[in-house]
Scaffold this motif. Sequence first.
Motif, PDB file in Angstrom:
ATOM      1  N   GLY A 201     -11.288  -9.163  22.829  1.00  0.00           N
ATOM      2  CA  GLY A 201     -10.970 -10.574  22.986  1.00  0.00           C
ATOM      3  C   GLY A 201      -9.506 -10.888  23.204  1.00  0.00           C
ATOM      4  O   GLY A 201      -9.141 -12.051  23.349  1.00  0.00           O
ATOM      5  N   TRP A 202      -8.660  -9.907  23.273  1.00  0.00           N
ATOM      6  CA  TRP A 202      -7.244 -10.108  23.597  1.00  0.00           C
ATOM      7  C   TRP A 202      -6.724  -8.890  24.347  1.00  0.00           C
ATOM      8  O   TRP A 202      -7.314  -7.807  24.280  1.00  0.00           O
ATOM      9  N   ALA A 203      -5.641  -9.091  25.090  1.00  0.00           N
ATOM     10  CA  ALA A 203      -5.089  -8.028  25.932  1.00  0.00           C
ATOM     11  C   ALA A 203      -3.628  -7.787  25.595  1.00  0.00           C
ATOM     12  O   ALA A 203      -2.955  -8.640  25.011  1.00  0.00           O
ATOM     13  N   MET A 204      -3.152  -6.600  25.993  1.00  0.00           N
ATOM     14  CA  MET A 204      -1.752  -6.257  25.721  1.00  0.00           C
ATOM     15  C   MET A 204      -1.140  -5.597  26.949  1.00  0.00           C
ATOM     16  O   MET A 204      -1.802  -4.841  27.654  1.00  0.00           O
ATOM     17  N   ASP A 205       0.111  -5.921  27.198  1.00  0.00           N
ATOM     18  CA  ASP A 205       0.907  -5.211  28.203  1.00  0.00           C
ATOM     19  C   ASP A 205       2.108  -4.621  27.477  1.00  0.00           C
ATOM     20  O   ASP A 205       2.954  -5.360  26.946  1.00  0.00           O
ATOM     21  N   ASP A 206       2.180  -3.316  27.435  1.00  0.00           N
ATOM     22  CA  ASP A 206       3.223  -2.632  26.677  1.00  0.00           C
ATOM     23  C   ASP A 206       4.276  -2.058  27.610  1.00  0.00           C
ATOM     24  O   ASP A 206       4.279  -0.870  27.931  1.00  0.00           O
ATOM     25  N   ILE A 211      10.271  -3.632  31.370  1.00  0.00           N
ATOM     26  CA  ILE A 211      10.723  -2.614  30.433  1.00  0.00           C
ATOM     27  C   ILE A 211      11.275  -3.277  29.171  1.00  0.00           C
ATOM     28  O   ILE A 211      12.072  -4.204  29.234  1.00  0.00           O
ATOM     29  N   GLY A 212      10.841  -2.796  28.010  1.00  0.00           N
ATOM     30  CA  GLY A 212      11.355  -3.315  26.749  1.00  0.00           C
ATOM     31  C   GLY A 212      10.613  -4.530  26.231  1.00  0.00           C
ATOM     32  O   GLY A 212      10.925  -5.019  25.145  1.00  0.00           O
ATOM     33  N   ILE A 213       9.640  -5.021  26.990  1.00  0.00           N
ATOM     34  CA  ILE A 213       8.911  -6.229  26.606  1.00  0.00           C
ATOM     35  C   ILE A 213       7.436  -5.898  26.342  1.00  0.00           C
ATOM     36  O   ILE A 213       6.809  -5.173  27.109  1.00  0.00           O
ATOM     37  N   LEU A 214       6.912  -6.449  25.264  1.00  0.00           N
ATOM     38  CA  LEU A 214       5.494  -6.308  24.946  1.00  0.00           C
ATOM     39  C   LEU A 214       4.877  -7.702  24.898  1.00  0.00           C
ATOM     40  O   LEU A 214       5.462  -8.619  24.320  1.00  0.00           O
ATOM     41  N   ALA A 215       3.710  -7.845  25.511  1.00  0.00           N
ATOM     42  CA  ALA A 215       3.027  -9.137  25.528  1.00  0.00           C
ATOM     43  C   ALA A 215       1.588  -8.971  25.068  1.00  0.00           C
ATOM     44  O   ALA A 215       0.925  -7.994  25.420  1.00  0.00           O
ATOM     45  N   VAL A 216       1.138  -9.927  24.282  1.00  0.00           N
ATOM     46  CA  VAL A 216      -0.243  -9.986  23.824  1.00  0.00           C
ATOM     47  C   VAL A 216      -0.798 -11.338  24.256  1.00  0.00           C
ATOM     48  O   VAL A 216      -0.129 -12.366  24.092  1.00  0.00           O
ATOM     49  N   ALA A 217      -1.991 -11.346  24.827  1.00  0.00           N
ATOM     50  CA  ALA A 217      -2.555 -12.602  25.354  1.00  0.00           C
ATOM     51  C   ALA A 217      -4.017 -12.735  24.977  1.00  0.00           C
ATOM     52  O   ALA A 217      -4.730 -11.749  24.799  1.00  0.00           O
ATOM     53  N   ALA A 218      -4.460 -13.984  24.867  1.00  0.00           N
ATOM     54  CA  ALA A 218      -5.864 -14.301  24.605  1.00  0.00           C
ATOM     55  C   ALA A 218      -6.304 -15.381  25.586  1.00  0.00           C
ATOM     56  O   ALA A 218      -5.478 -16.172  26.062  1.00  0.00           O
ATOM     57  N   PRO A 219      -7.596 -15.433  25.897  1.00  0.00           N
ATOM     58  CA  PRO A 219      -8.085 -16.390  26.893  1.00  0.00           C
ATOM     59  C   PRO A 219      -8.429 -17.753  26.304  1.00  0.00           C
ATOM     60  O   PRO A 219      -8.853 -17.862  25.153  1.00  0.00           O
TER      61      PRO A 219
END
Length: 264
Positions: A201-206, A211-219
């Motif tokens: 139910g959620w996604a991540m871009d590592d 570079i150096g940024i991490l994002a977590v997202a939900a719909p």
Amino acid sequence: MDSTDVDAPNDNNKAASVVTVKPVVNAVRILRHLSQVGSPERSVDIARQLSINPSTCFNILRTLVVEDVVDFNPMSKRYSAGAGLARLVEQLVTQGQRVQLAKPLLQNLAAQQRVTVTLWRRVGPDRIVIVSSAASPADVRIDMAEGQRLPMLMGASGRLFATQVNLDDPDIQANFERIRWARPLSFTAYREEVRLAAERGWAMDDGHFSIGILAVAAPVYSASGSIDFTVSAVMFRGQRDPEGIEELGAALIEFCAEVATVLS
């Protein structure tokens, strides 16, 4: 973060080489004219005032009537701006107002989680755009500019939108290959991350987006079950451990259920 560093390639070239489609331009001119004059007019009069070929003007008007954005009175043989056009404008305005209503919620989430929070919306078949953004009040923070556009498949939000497309489609795979990843990943690895996003139910871009940024997202789901918006939490890599990322993902799912009542 400078949005020009992460946007898709060749956007400037595309803007510089835009090709206008004359029938579309004339249709917009006709709609604008009918909205401004405020009174019904005959096709020949509209054609004369706008310097459009009478036959072309007549055919465009007939099409606009079918699309319910222009009304035609068969008794007077006159055309006027239709109720469908008003409803279309109303929907656009309402959506903008709803995004503004969601802004304080985004700001509260950014302060609580000490991250930058962005609200993404899909625009067209292959692009997404930030329609609202709220930065953490922390001294060191990441700024994401509203209006920033990305390929639809990119970032944590892209993995969520990807759950609703056919990844076996050659055009989708070709779009993926054209993306400039800061930290490249294979399409096989990407597909697995999309599958995982759909499962939890959620996604991540590592660090792949930047570079150096991490994002977590939900719909944010619409009433029909489609994903029209996503909410993404952006932070520096290493800012949270795996358990903290899981907790953030769960918090975003809960938040998106709340913000859906504002956006839908």
